[in-house]
Design a protein around this motif. Structure first.
Motif, PDB file in Angstrom:
ATOM      1  N   LEU A 176       0.831  -1.198   0.000  1.00 46.18           N
ATOM      2  CA  LEU A 176       0.000   0.000   0.000  1.00 46.18           C
ATOM      3  C   LEU A 176       0.868   1.251   0.000  1.00 46.18           C
ATOM      4  O   LEU A 176       1.980   1.261   0.531  1.00 46.18           O
ATOM      5  N   SER A 177       0.324   2.306  -0.558  1.00 49.13           N
ATOM      6  CA  SER A 177       1.039   3.583  -0.597  1.00 49.13           C
ATOM      7  C   SER A 177       1.152   4.145   0.817  1.00 49.13           C
ATOM      8  O   SER A 177       0.327   3.837   1.683  1.00 49.13           O
ATOM      9  N   PRO A 178       2.161   4.995   1.051  1.00 50.57           N
ATOM     10  CA  PRO A 178       2.280   5.620   2.379  1.00 50.57           C
ATOM     11  C   PRO A 178       1.013   6.378   2.782  1.00 50.57           C
ATOM     12  O   PRO A 178       0.620   6.347   3.947  1.00 50.57           O
ATOM     13  N   ASP A 179       0.368   7.027   1.805  1.00 47.87           N
ATOM     14  CA  ASP A 179      -0.874   7.753   2.114  1.00 47.87           C
ATOM     15  C   ASP A 179      -1.960   6.789   2.586  1.00 47.87           C
ATOM     16  O   ASP A 179      -2.660   7.051   3.561  1.00 47.87           O
ATOM     17  N   MET A 180      -2.101   5.666   1.892  1.00 43.61           N
ATOM     18  CA  MET A 180      -3.119   4.682   2.267  1.00 43.61           C
ATOM     19  C   MET A 180      -2.774   4.051   3.623  1.00 43.61           C
ATOM     20  O   MET A 180      -3.665   3.832   4.450  1.00 43.61           O
ATOM     21  N   LEU A 181      -1.498   3.779   3.868  1.00 43.64           N
ATOM     22  CA  LEU A 181      -1.089   3.242   5.170  1.00 43.64           C
ATOM     23  C   LEU A 181      -1.438   4.218   6.289  1.00 43.64           C
ATOM     24  O   LEU A 181      -1.917   3.808   7.353  1.00 43.64           O
ATOM     25  N   ASN A 182      -1.224   5.509   6.054  1.00 45.17           N
ATOM     26  CA  ASN A 182      -1.542   6.534   7.037  1.00 45.17           C
ATOM     27  C   ASN A 182      -3.049   6.569   7.304  1.00 45.17           C
ATOM     28  O   ASN A 182      -3.492   6.630   8.454  1.00 45.17           O
ATOM     29  N   LYS A 183      -3.840   6.517   6.233  1.00 45.12           N
ATOM     30  CA  LYS A 183      -5.300   6.519   6.393  1.00 45.12           C
ATOM     31  C   LYS A 183      -5.763   5.278   7.155  1.00 45.12           C
ATOM     32  O   LYS A 183      -6.644   5.358   8.027  1.00 45.12           O
ATOM     33  N   MET A 184      -5.171   4.128   6.821  1.00 41.76           N
ATOM     34  CA  MET A 184      -5.553   2.893   7.511  1.00 41.76           C
ATOM     35  C   MET A 184      -5.176   2.962   8.989  1.00 41.76           C
ATOM     36  O   MET A 184      -5.933   2.512   9.852  1.00 41.76           O
ATOM     37  N   ALA A 185      -4.013   3.525   9.288  1.00 44.87           N
ATOM     38  CA  ALA A 185      -3.585   3.645  10.681  1.00 44.87           C
ATOM     39  C   ALA A 185      -4.543   4.542  11.467  1.00 44.87           C
ATOM     40  O   ALA A 185      -4.906   4.226  12.612  1.00 44.87           O
ATOM     41  N   LYS A 186      -4.975   5.645  10.858  1.00 38.13           N
ATOM     42  CA  LYS A 186      -5.926   6.533  11.528  1.00 38.13           C
ATOM     43  C   LYS A 186      -7.269   5.834  11.733  1.00 38.13           C
ATOM     44  O   LYS A 186      -7.879   5.941  12.801  1.00 38.13           O
ATOM     45  N   GLY A 187      -7.724   5.139  10.716  1.00 42.20           N
ATOM     46  CA  GLY A 187      -8.982   4.405  10.837  1.00 42.20           C
ATOM     47  C   GLY A 187      -8.894   3.313  11.889  1.00 42.20           C
ATOM     48  O   GLY A 187      -9.828   3.096  12.662  1.00 42.20           O
ATOM     49  N   GLN A 188      -7.758   2.652  11.922  1.00 41.51           N
ATOM     50  CA  GLN A 188      -7.559   1.592  12.902  1.00 41.51           C
ATOM     51  C   GLN A 188      -7.540   2.163  14.325  1.00 41.51           C
ATOM     52  O   GLN A 188      -8.068   1.543  15.243  1.00 41.51           O
ATOM     53  N   ALA A 189      -6.962   3.333  14.492  1.00 39.56           N
ATOM     54  CA  ALA A 189      -6.937   3.965  15.816  1.00 39.56           C
ATOM     55  C   ALA A 189      -8.359   4.240  16.299  1.00 39.56           C
ATOM     56  O   ALA A 189      -8.680   4.004  17.470  1.00 39.56           O
ATOM     57  N   VAL A 190      -9.204   4.719  15.394  1.00 39.44           N
ATOM     58  CA  VAL A 190     -10.608   4.973  15.753  1.00 39.44           C
ATOM     59  C   VAL A 190     -11.289   3.652  16.118  1.00 39.44           C
ATOM     60  O   VAL A 190     -11.997   3.551  17.125  1.00 39.44           O
ATOM     61  N   MET A 191     -11.044   2.629  15.311  1.00 41.01           N
ATOM     62  CA  MET A 191     -11.638   1.323  15.567  1.00 41.01           C
ATOM     63  C   MET A 191     -11.193   0.780  16.928  1.00 41.01           C
ATOM     64  O   MET A 191     -12.001   0.281  17.707  1.00 41.01           O
ATOM     65  N   MET A 192      -9.910   0.902  17.246  1.00 41.34           N
ATOM     66  CA  MET A 192      -9.408   0.386  18.511  1.00 41.34           C
ATOM     67  C   MET A 192      -9.977   1.158  19.700  1.00 41.34           C
ATOM     68  O   MET A 192     -10.227   0.571  20.753  1.00 41.34           O
ATOM     69  N   ASP A 193     -10.216   2.454  19.534  1.00 39.95           N
ATOM     70  CA  ASP A 193     -10.848   3.227  20.611  1.00 39.95           C
ATOM     71  C   ASP A 193     -12.235   2.671  20.918  1.00 39.95           C
ATOM     72  O   ASP A 193     -12.619   2.537  22.086  1.00 39.95           O
ATOM     73  N   VAL A 194     -12.982   2.344  19.881  1.00 39.90           N
ATOM     74  CA  VAL A 194     -14.325   1.784  20.066  1.00 39.90           C
ATOM     75  C   VAL A 194     -14.226   0.418  20.745  1.00 39.90           C
ATOM     76  O   VAL A 194     -14.970   0.120  21.688  1.00 39.90           O
ATOM     77  N   ILE A 195     -13.289  -0.402  20.285  1.00 43.21           N
ATOM     78  CA  ILE A 195     -13.124  -1.733  20.875  1.00 43.21           C
ATOM     79  C   ILE A 195     -12.736  -1.618  22.346  1.00 43.21           C
ATOM     80  O   ILE A 195     -13.305  -2.305  23.200  1.00 43.21           O
ATOM     81  N   LYS A 196     -11.781  -0.741  22.656  1.00 38.07           N
ATOM     82  CA  LYS A 196     -11.369  -0.556  24.053  1.00 38.07           C
ATOM     83  C   LYS A 196     -12.542  -0.117  24.923  1.00 38.07           C
ATOM     84  O   LYS A 196     -12.684  -0.546  26.062  1.00 38.07           O
ATOM     85  N   GLU A 197     -13.368   0.742  24.361  1.00 38.19           N
ATOM     86  CA  GLU A 197     -14.520   1.228  25.115  1.00 38.19           C
ATOM     87  C   GLU A 197     -15.528   0.108  25.353  1.00 38.19           C
ATOM     88  O   GLU A 197     -16.044  -0.058  26.452  1.00 38.19           O
ATOM     89  N   GLU A 198     -15.810  -0.669  24.327  1.00 36.65           N
ATOM     90  CA  GLU A 198     -16.831  -1.708  24.429  1.00 36.65           C
ATOM     91  C   GLU A 198     -16.353  -2.956  25.158  1.00 36.65           C
ATOM     92  O   GLU A 198     -17.158  -3.727  25.645  1.00 36.65           O
ATOM     93  N   ILE A 199     -15.053  -3.160  25.192  1.00 38.44           N
ATOM     94  CA  ILE A 199     -14.507  -4.337  25.877  1.00 38.44           C
ATOM     95  C   ILE A 199     -13.706  -3.886  27.089  1.00 38.44           C
ATOM     96  O   ILE A 199     -12.727  -4.486  27.481  1.00 38.44           O
ATOM     97  N   SER A 200     -14.145  -2.822  27.706  1.00 40.07           N
ATOM     98  CA  SER A 200     -13.465  -2.311  28.893  1.00 40.07           C
ATOM     99  C   SER A 200     -13.639  -3.300  30.044  1.00 40.07           C
ATOM    100  O   SER A 200     -14.569  -4.108  30.066  1.00 40.07           O
ATOM    101  N   TYR A 201     -12.750  -3.204  30.987  1.00 40.50           N
ATOM    102  CA  TYR A 201     -12.803  -4.064  32.162  1.00 40.50           C
ATOM    103  C   TYR A 201     -14.169  -3.989  32.837  1.00 40.50           C
ATOM    104  O   TYR A 201     -14.764  -5.010  33.174  1.00 40.50           O
ATOM    105  N   GLU A 202     -14.675  -2.786  33.014  1.00 43.95           N
ATOM    106  CA  GLU A 202     -15.962  -2.626  33.696  1.00 43.95           C
ATOM    107  C   GLU A 202     -17.092  -3.309  32.937  1.00 43.95           C
ATOM    108  O   GLU A 202     -18.010  -3.843  33.545  1.00 43.95           O
ATOM    109  N   LYS A 203     -17.020  -3.301  31.614  1.00 45.84           N
ATOM    110  CA  LYS A 203     -18.102  -3.899  30.832  1.00 45.84           C
ATOM    111  C   LYS A 203     -18.028  -5.421  30.789  1.00 45.84           C
ATOM    112  O   LYS A 203     -19.040  -6.075  30.536  1.00 45.84           O
ATOM    113  N   ILE A 204     -16.855  -5.987  31.009  1.00 46.08           N
ATOM    114  CA  ILE A 204     -16.744  -7.455  30.941  1.00 46.08           C
ATOM    115  C   ILE A 204     -16.449  -8.087  32.304  1.00 46.08           C
ATOM    116  O   ILE A 204     -16.290  -9.302  32.386  1.00 46.08           O
TER     117      ILE A 204
END
Length: 145
Positions: free
Chosen positions: A48-76
């Motif tokens: 992938l191009s550096p631009d696409m890698l950067n976009k994927m990394a940003k998207g992945q960061a957003v995705m991981m924030d949601v996962i961390k929130e939904e699979i937080s210690y308190e929730k599980i």
């Protein structure tokens, strides 16, 4: 006749203490972070191009924030309590707590978390090195009838 204490399920209170002394929540967060780094390293192995890698990394960061929130210690926590209740007796939990409250137990809990990024640093370059061969073999297997 009273139940044998060795056969009794651990209490929520003792399990919550265990989760605290073994740094379960911190370990979960460190595991999420190690997973993100591993996934980012996997993206770097693509063409992938550096631009696409950067976009994927940003998207992945957003995705991981949601996962961390939904699979937080308190929730599980309730699910974790039930899992541990099916694996350990009250006596075993108290013995494990005693270990984690010892000096070596405290060190173990802390070092285990610290080891995650160090372990990733050893594993990821090896994955990168083997990936072309693994991908080739996978593609060959997928081409078989």
């Amino acid at each position: 006749m009273a139940a044998d204490v060795r056969d009794t399920s651990p209490t929520d209170e003792s399990l919550e203490k265990l989760f605290t002394v073994c740094k379960l929540e911190e370990g979960m967060v460190a595991g999420f972070e190690a997973g993100v780094k591993g996934s980012q390293a996997g993206m770097e192995m693509t063409n992938l191009s550096p631009d696409m890698l950067n976009k994927m990394a940003k998207g992945q960061a957003v995705m991981m924030d949601v996962i961390k929130e939904e699979i937080s210690y308190e929730k599980i926590k309730i699910d974790l309590l039930n899992i541990y209740k099916n694996k350990y007796s009250q006596i075993e939990v108290l013995q494990i707590i005693k270990f984690f409250e010892s000096e070596i137990g405290k060190k173990y809990a802390t070092v285990q978390i610290e080891l995650l990024p160090e372990t990733q640093a050893v594993i990821l370059p090896r994955i990168k090195a083997v990936m072309p061969r693994a991908m080739k073999l996978m593609m060959e297997e997928m081409g078989k009838p």
